[in-house]
Design a protein around this motif. Structure first.
Motif, PDB file in Angstrom:
ATOM      1  N   GLY A 123      -9.325  -2.101  -1.208  1.00  0.00           N
ATOM      2  CA  GLY A 123      -8.221  -2.727  -0.462  1.00  0.00           C
ATOM      3  C   GLY A 123      -8.602  -2.885   1.007  1.00  0.00           C
ATOM      4  O   GLY A 123      -8.543  -3.967   1.578  1.00  0.00           O
ATOM      5  N   SER A 124      -9.033  -1.787   1.594  1.00  0.00           N
ATOM      6  CA  SER A 124      -9.445  -1.812   3.012  1.00  0.00           C
ATOM      7  C   SER A 124     -10.911  -2.214   3.160  1.00  0.00           C
ATOM      8  O   SER A 124     -11.354  -2.526   4.272  1.00  0.00           O
ATOM      9  CB  SER A 124      -9.272  -0.408   3.624  1.00  0.00           C
ATOM     10  N   MET A 169      -3.179  -3.183  -6.168  1.00  0.00           N
ATOM     11  CA  MET A 169      -3.808  -3.174  -4.852  1.00  0.00           C
ATOM     12  C   MET A 169      -4.960  -4.190  -4.839  1.00  0.00           C
ATOM     13  O   MET A 169      -6.026  -3.945  -5.378  1.00  0.00           O
ATOM     14  CB  MET A 169      -4.333  -1.764  -4.535  1.00  0.00           C
ATOM     15  N   THR A 190      -7.058   1.584  -2.782  1.00  0.00           N
ATOM     16  CA  THR A 190      -6.649   1.073  -1.461  1.00  0.00           C
ATOM     17  C   THR A 190      -7.721   1.390  -0.426  1.00  0.00           C
ATOM     18  O   THR A 190      -8.120   0.525   0.368  1.00  0.00           O
ATOM     19  CB  THR A 190      -5.306   1.717  -1.038  1.00  0.00           C
ATOM     20  N   ALA A 205       0.844  -1.206   0.000  1.00  0.00           N
ATOM     21  CA  ALA A 205       0.000   0.000   0.000  1.00  0.00           C
ATOM     22  C   ALA A 205       0.871   1.244   0.000  1.00  0.00           C
ATOM     23  O   ALA A 205       1.877   1.323   0.712  1.00  0.00           O
ATOM     24  CB  ALA A 205      -0.906  -0.001   1.239  1.00  0.00           C
TER      25      ALA A 205
HETATM   26  O1  LIG Z   1      -4.494  -1.548   5.935  1.00  0.00           O
HETATM   27  C1  LIG Z   1      -3.606  -1.551   5.074  1.00  0.00           C
HETATM   28  O2  LIG Z   1      -2.703  -0.703   5.106  1.00  0.00           O
HETATM   29  C2  LIG Z   1      -3.640  -2.576   3.965  1.00  0.00           C
HETATM   30  C3  LIG Z   1      -3.826  -1.953   2.631  1.00  0.00           C
HETATM   31  C4  LIG Z   1      -5.223  -2.302   2.218  1.00  0.00           C
HETATM   32  C5  LIG Z   1      -5.654  -3.267   3.203  1.00  0.00           C
HETATM   33  N1  LIG Z   1      -4.764  -3.454   4.127  1.00  0.00           N
END
Ligand SMILES: O=C(O)[C@@H]1CCC=N1
Ligand SMILES: NC(=O)C1=CN([C@@H]2O[C@H](COP(=O)(O)OP(=O)(O)OC[C@H]3O[C@@H](n4cnc5c(N)ncnc54)[C@H](O)[C@@H]3O)[C@@H](O)[C@H]2O)C=CC1
Length: 267
Positions: free
Chosen positions: A171-172, A116, A167, A96
Protein backbone atom coordinates in the motif's frame (compact mmCIF):
# COMPACT_ATOMS: atom_id res chain seq x y z
CA UNK A 1 -23.90 -3.50 -11.90
CA UNK A 2 -24.39 -0.16 -10.14
CA UNK A 3 -21.52 1.22 -8.09
CA UNK A 4 -21.22 4.17 -5.70
CA UNK A 5 -17.83 5.58 -4.74
CA UNK A 6 -17.69 7.67 -1.57
CA UNK A 7 -14.57 9.87 -1.74
CA UNK A 8 -13.35 10.36 -5.32
CA UNK A 9 -9.71 11.29 -4.81
CA UNK A 10 -6.64 9.43 -6.07
CA UNK A 11 -7.73 5.91 -5.19
CA UNK A 12 -11.50 6.26 -5.63
CA UNK A 13 -10.96 7.50 -9.18
CA UNK A 14 -8.23 4.93 -9.91
CA UNK A 15 -10.91 2.32 -9.21
CA UNK A 16 -13.63 4.19 -11.14
CA UNK A 17 -11.45 4.61 -14.21
CA UNK A 18 -10.35 0.96 -14.24
CA UNK A 19 -13.98 -0.22 -14.05
CA UNK A 20 -14.92 2.10 -16.91
CA UNK A 21 -11.92 1.05 -18.97
CA UNK A 22 -12.96 -2.60 -18.84
CA UNK A 23 -16.64 -1.76 -19.27
CA UNK A 24 -17.48 -3.29 -15.88
CA UNK A 25 -19.83 -0.41 -15.17
CA UNK A 26 -21.58 2.19 -17.33
CA UNK A 27 -21.04 5.87 -16.50
CA UNK A 28 -24.78 6.25 -15.82
CA UNK A 29 -24.48 3.49 -13.20
CA UNK A 30 -21.44 4.97 -11.50
CA UNK A 31 -22.36 7.32 -8.66
CA UNK A 32 -19.44 9.51 -7.58
CA UNK A 33 -19.92 11.10 -4.16
CA UNK A 34 -17.34 13.82 -3.60
CA UNK A 35 -17.42 16.50 -0.92
CA UNK A 36 -14.82 18.88 -2.31
CA UNK A 37 -16.39 21.44 -4.66
CA UNK A 38 -13.22 21.76 -6.77
CA UNK A 39 -12.82 18.04 -7.13
CA UNK A 40 -16.54 17.60 -7.97
CA UNK A 41 -16.26 20.26 -10.64
CA UNK A 42 -13.27 18.47 -12.19
CA UNK A 43 -15.13 15.14 -12.14
CA UNK A 44 -18.16 16.73 -13.78
CA UNK A 45 -15.94 18.18 -16.51
CA UNK A 46 -14.35 14.76 -17.05
CA UNK A 47 -17.86 13.24 -17.30
CA UNK A 48 -16.54 10.29 -15.29
CA UNK A 49 -19.94 9.34 -13.85
CA UNK A 50 -22.91 10.81 -11.99
CA UNK A 51 -21.35 13.29 -9.55
CA UNK A 52 -23.06 14.34 -6.29
CA UNK A 53 -21.68 16.00 -3.16
CA UNK A 54 -23.50 14.19 -0.38
CA UNK A 55 -24.72 10.74 0.55
CA UNK A 56 -28.46 10.46 -0.09
CA UNK A 57 -31.14 7.83 -0.80
CA UNK A 58 -29.82 7.40 -4.40
CA UNK A 59 -26.87 5.43 -2.96
CA UNK A 60 -29.33 2.74 -1.83
CA UNK A 61 -30.00 1.89 -5.49
CA UNK A 62 -26.46 0.62 -6.08
CA UNK A 63 -25.09 -2.93 -5.71
CA UNK A 64 -21.70 -1.92 -4.35
CA UNK A 65 -20.55 1.01 -2.21
CA UNK A 66 -16.82 1.72 -2.25
CA UNK A 67 -15.50 3.66 0.75
CA UNK A 68 -12.43 5.59 -0.37
CA UNK A 69 -12.36 8.58 1.97
CA UNK A 70 -9.39 9.03 4.31
CA UNK A 71 -9.72 6.85 7.42
CA UNK A 72 -10.16 10.00 9.53
CA UNK A 73 -13.12 11.04 7.32
CA UNK A 74 -15.03 7.79 7.89
CA UNK A 75 -16.53 9.46 10.97
CA UNK A 76 -18.11 12.08 8.71
CA UNK A 77 -19.78 9.53 6.41
CA UNK A 78 -20.95 6.54 8.44
CA UNK A 79 -24.08 8.11 9.94
CA UNK A 80 -25.41 9.31 6.59
CA UNK A 81 -24.58 5.97 5.03
CA UNK A 82 -26.20 3.98 7.81
CA UNK A 83 -29.46 5.85 7.19
CA UNK A 84 -29.70 4.82 3.52
CA UNK A 85 -27.82 1.55 3.13
CA UNK A 86 -29.93 -1.42 1.94
CA UNK A 87 -29.56 -4.98 3.31
CA UNK A 88 -28.26 -6.55 0.06
CA UNK A 89 -25.64 -3.90 -0.72
CA UNK A 90 -21.97 -4.84 -0.51
CA UNK A 91 -19.52 -2.37 1.03
CA UNK A 92 -15.91 -2.40 -0.17
CA UNK A 93 -13.60 -0.35 2.04
CA UNK A 94 -10.11 0.61 0.88
CA UNK A 95 -9.51 2.82 3.95
CA UNK A 96 -6.23 2.04 5.68
CA UNK A 97 -6.43 0.58 9.15
CA UNK A 98 -10.20 0.48 9.77
CA UNK A 99 -11.21 -3.11 10.60
CA UNK A 100 -14.24 -4.85 9.12
CA UNK A 101 -15.88 -5.17 12.55
CA UNK A 102 -15.72 -1.41 13.08
CA UNK A 103 -17.22 -0.69 9.64
CA UNK A 104 -19.98 -3.25 10.27
CA UNK A 105 -20.77 -1.73 13.63
CA UNK A 106 -20.82 1.91 12.44
CA UNK A 107 -22.94 1.08 9.40
CA UNK A 108 -25.12 -1.49 11.13
CA UNK A 109 -24.45 -3.65 8.07
CA UNK A 110 -22.71 -7.04 7.85
CA UNK A 111 -21.70 -7.28 4.16
CA UNK A 112 -18.25 -5.69 4.24
CA UNK A 113 -15.14 -6.44 2.16
CA UNK A 114 -11.88 -4.74 3.07
CA UNK A 115 -9.09 -4.17 0.56
CA UNK A 116 -5.73 -2.44 0.42
CA UNK A 117 -4.67 -1.38 -3.10
CA UNK A 118 -1.80 0.88 -4.18
CA UNK A 119 -1.43 3.83 -6.54
CA UNK A 120 -0.22 1.86 -9.60
CA UNK A 121 -3.91 0.86 -9.71
CA UNK A 122 -4.17 4.11 -11.70
CA UNK A 123 -2.41 2.27 -14.55
CA UNK A 124 -4.08 -1.09 -14.00
CA UNK A 125 -0.76 -2.22 -12.46
CA UNK A 126 -1.71 -2.23 -8.79
CA UNK A 127 -1.62 -5.02 -6.26
CA UNK A 128 -4.48 -5.32 -3.78
CA UNK A 129 -4.73 -7.48 -0.68
CA UNK A 130 -8.32 -8.11 0.37
CA UNK A 131 -10.44 -10.03 2.83
CA UNK A 132 -14.13 -10.27 3.64
CA UNK A 133 -16.58 -10.58 6.50
CA UNK A 134 -17.87 -14.15 6.86
CA UNK A 135 -21.37 -12.88 6.01
CA UNK A 136 -20.31 -12.06 2.41
CA UNK A 137 -21.25 -14.94 0.10
CA UNK A 138 -18.74 -16.34 -2.37
CA UNK A 139 -20.52 -15.09 -5.46
CA UNK A 140 -20.51 -11.48 -4.18
CA UNK A 141 -16.86 -11.88 -3.21
CA UNK A 142 -15.98 -13.14 -6.70
CA UNK A 143 -17.80 -10.21 -8.32
CA UNK A 144 -15.82 -7.74 -6.20
CA UNK A 145 -12.58 -9.65 -6.88
CA UNK A 146 -13.23 -9.29 -10.63
CA UNK A 147 -13.66 -5.54 -10.16
CA UNK A 148 -10.46 -5.27 -8.10
CA UNK A 149 -8.59 -7.20 -10.79
CA UNK A 150 -9.40 -4.42 -13.25
CA UNK A 151 -6.92 -2.34 -11.23
CA UNK A 152 -4.11 -4.93 -11.42
CA UNK A 153 -3.54 -8.11 -9.45
CA UNK A 154 -4.98 -9.19 -6.13
CA UNK A 155 -4.44 -11.57 -3.28
CA UNK A 156 -7.12 -12.84 -0.91
CA UNK A 157 -6.05 -13.06 2.74
CA UNK A 158 -7.97 -15.16 5.24
CA UNK A 159 -6.44 -13.30 8.19
CA UNK A 160 -7.62 -9.69 8.32
CA UNK A 161 -4.74 -8.61 10.57
CA UNK A 162 -2.36 -9.23 7.63
CA UNK A 163 -3.97 -6.28 5.84
CA UNK A 164 -1.94 -3.97 8.11
CA UNK A 165 1.17 -5.67 6.74
CA UNK A 166 -0.14 -5.34 3.15
CA UNK A 167 -0.70 -1.64 3.84
CA UNK A 168 2.88 -1.29 5.09
CA UNK A 169 4.45 -3.30 2.27
CA UNK A 170 2.56 -2.70 -0.97
CA UNK A 171 0.00 0.00 0.00
CA UNK A 172 2.71 2.45 1.04
CA UNK A 173 5.38 0.68 -1.04
CA UNK A 174 5.31 2.94 -4.10
CA UNK A 175 6.42 5.86 -1.86
CA UNK A 176 9.46 3.88 -0.65
CA UNK A 177 10.43 3.20 -4.24
CA UNK A 178 10.11 6.90 -5.18
CA UNK A 179 12.17 7.77 -2.10
CA UNK A 180 15.04 5.53 -3.21
CA UNK A 181 14.79 6.74 -6.83
CA UNK A 182 14.88 10.36 -5.59
CA UNK A 183 17.96 9.73 -3.43
CA UNK A 184 19.74 8.13 -6.40
CA UNK A 185 18.83 11.06 -8.66
CA UNK A 186 20.16 13.45 -5.97
CA UNK A 187 23.41 11.47 -5.87
CA UNK A 188 23.70 11.85 -9.66
CA UNK A 189 23.20 15.61 -9.36
CA UNK A 190 25.84 15.83 -6.63
CA UNK A 191 28.25 14.08 -9.01
CA UNK A 192 27.64 16.71 -11.68
CA UNK A 193 24.70 15.56 -13.86
CA UNK A 194 21.79 17.88 -14.48
CA UNK A 195 18.30 16.77 -13.30
CA UNK A 196 17.20 15.28 -16.61
CA UNK A 197 20.33 13.22 -17.26
CA UNK A 198 20.48 11.95 -13.70
CA UNK A 199 16.77 11.01 -13.82
CA UNK A 200 17.22 9.20 -17.14
CA UNK A 201 20.19 7.17 -15.82
CA UNK A 202 18.33 6.21 -12.63
CA UNK A 203 14.86 5.54 -14.06
CA UNK A 204 16.14 3.33 -16.90
CA UNK A 205 18.35 1.48 -14.39
CA UNK A 206 15.35 0.79 -12.13
CA UNK A 207 13.21 -0.31 -15.09
CA UNK A 208 15.84 -2.68 -16.48
CA UNK A 209 16.73 -4.06 -13.04
CA UNK A 210 13.03 -4.64 -12.27
CA UNK A 211 12.66 -6.71 -15.45
CA UNK A 212 15.78 -8.73 -14.61
CA UNK A 213 14.22 -9.62 -11.24
CA UNK A 214 11.30 -11.14 -13.12
CA UNK A 215 13.11 -12.74 -16.06
CA UNK A 216 16.61 -13.75 -14.95
CA UNK A 217 16.70 -17.18 -13.36
CA UNK A 218 18.58 -15.78 -10.35
CA UNK A 219 17.84 -14.97 -6.73
CA UNK A 220 18.17 -11.37 -5.55
CA UNK A 221 21.51 -12.27 -3.90
CA UNK A 222 22.74 -13.74 -7.18
CA UNK A 223 21.59 -10.67 -9.08
CA UNK A 224 23.52 -8.48 -6.62
CA UNK A 225 26.58 -10.71 -7.01
CA UNK A 226 26.36 -10.40 -10.80
CA UNK A 227 26.76 -6.61 -10.45
CA UNK A 228 29.23 -6.44 -7.58
CA UNK A 229 32.73 -7.33 -8.82
CA UNK A 230 35.26 -8.33 -6.16
CA UNK A 231 37.00 -5.21 -4.90
CA UNK A 232 34.92 -3.05 -7.26
CA UNK A 233 32.63 -0.05 -7.09
CA UNK A 234 29.36 -1.80 -6.18
CA UNK A 235 30.99 -3.49 -3.22
CA UNK A 236 32.14 -0.08 -2.00
CA UNK A 237 28.57 1.21 -2.16
CA UNK A 238 27.06 -1.90 -0.54
CA UNK A 239 29.59 -1.71 2.31
CA UNK A 240 28.57 1.90 2.97
CA UNK A 241 24.87 0.89 2.91
CA UNK A 242 25.54 -1.93 5.39
CA UNK A 243 27.54 0.23 7.77
CA UNK A 244 24.79 2.88 7.64
CA UNK A 245 22.19 0.19 8.44
CA UNK A 246 20.18 0.97 5.30
CA UNK A 247 18.43 -2.43 5.04
CA UNK A 248 17.57 -2.38 8.76
CA UNK A 249 16.27 1.17 8.43
CA UNK A 250 14.00 0.14 5.56
CA UNK A 251 12.67 -2.83 7.54
CA UNK A 252 12.00 -0.70 10.62
CA UNK A 253 10.29 1.97 8.49
CA UNK A 254 7.97 -0.64 7.00
CA UNK A 255 7.18 -1.97 10.48
CA UNK A 256 6.42 1.62 11.59
CA UNK A 257 3.87 1.80 8.75
CA UNK A 258 2.32 -1.46 9.98
CA UNK A 259 2.10 -0.08 13.53
CA UNK A 260 0.48 3.10 12.21
CA UNK A 261 -2.06 1.03 10.29
CA UNK A 262 -3.11 -0.74 13.50
CA UNK A 263 -3.25 2.62 15.33
CA UNK A 264 -5.60 4.05 12.66
CA UNK A 265 -8.15 1.40 13.62
CA UNK A 266 -8.36 2.97 17.07
CA UNK A 267 -9.39 6.33 15.55
O1 LIG B 1 -0.37 6.49 3.74
C1 LIG B 1 -1.49 5.99 3.90
O2 LIG B 1 -2.03 6.02 5.02
C2 LIG B 1 -2.19 5.32 2.75
C3 LIG B 1 -2.39 3.86 2.98
C4 LIG B 1 -1.43 3.18 2.05
C5 LIG B 1 -0.93 4.24 1.21
N1 LIG B 1 -1.39 5.40 1.56
N1 LIG C 1 -3.11 7.02 -1.69
C1 LIG C 1 -2.70 5.75 -1.56
O1 LIG C 1 -1.57 5.37 -1.95
C2 LIG C 1 -3.61 4.74 -0.96
C3 LIG C 1 -4.71 5.12 -0.22
N2 LIG C 1 -5.51 4.18 0.35
C4 LIG C 1 -6.67 4.57 1.12
O2 LIG C 1 -7.58 5.15 0.21
C5 LIG C 1 -8.33 6.16 0.85
C6 LIG C 1 -8.32 7.40 -0.01
O3 LIG C 1 -7.00 7.83 -0.19
P1 LIG C 1 -6.64 8.86 -1.36
O4 LIG C 1 -7.47 8.56 -2.56
O5 LIG C 1 -5.18 8.88 -1.45
O6 LIG C 1 -7.15 10.22 -0.69
P2 LIG C 1 -7.68 11.53 -1.41
O7 LIG C 1 -7.56 12.62 -0.42
O8 LIG C 1 -7.04 11.68 -2.75
O9 LIG C 1 -9.24 11.20 -1.63
C7 LIG C 1 -10.19 11.23 -0.63
C8 LIG C 1 -11.38 12.00 -1.18
O10 LIG C 1 -12.46 11.89 -0.28
C9 LIG C 1 -13.18 13.11 -0.31
N3 LIG C 1 -14.04 13.19 0.87
C10 LIG C 1 -13.69 13.45 2.16
N4 LIG C 1 -14.77 13.43 2.96
C11 LIG C 1 -15.83 13.13 2.16
C12 LIG C 1 -17.22 12.96 2.39
N5 LIG C 1 -17.74 13.12 3.61
N6 LIG C 1 -18.02 12.66 1.34
C13 LIG C 1 -17.50 12.52 0.10
N7 LIG C 1 -16.18 12.69 -0.20
C14 LIG C 1 -15.37 12.98 0.83
C15 LIG C 1 -12.09 14.15 -0.36
O11 LIG C 1 -12.56 15.40 -0.81
C16 LIG C 1 -11.10 13.50 -1.34
O12 LIG C 1 -11.35 13.88 -2.69
C17 LIG C 1 -7.72 6.37 2.23
O13 LIG C 1 -8.56 5.81 3.20
C18 LIG C 1 -6.40 5.63 2.17
O14 LIG C 1 -6.09 5.03 3.41
C19 LIG C 1 -5.33 2.84 0.14
C20 LIG C 1 -4.27 2.42 -0.59
C21 LIG C 1 -3.30 3.32 -1.19
Amino acid sequence: MKIAIVGCGNMGMAFAKSFLQYDLVKKDNLLLIEKSADRSEALKNEKAGVVVDTIGPHIGETDLIILSVKPQDFNSVHEALRAVIQPTQIVLSIMAGIPIAQIQEKLGHPLVIRAMPNTPAMLGMGITGFTAAKEVDSSSLRRVENLINATGRSIFLEDESMLDAVTALSGSGPAYFYYVVKAMIDAGKQMGFDDAVSALLVKQTMLGAYHLINTADKSLDELIKAVASKGGTTEAALRAFESGGLADTLVSGIKAAQTRSTELSKG
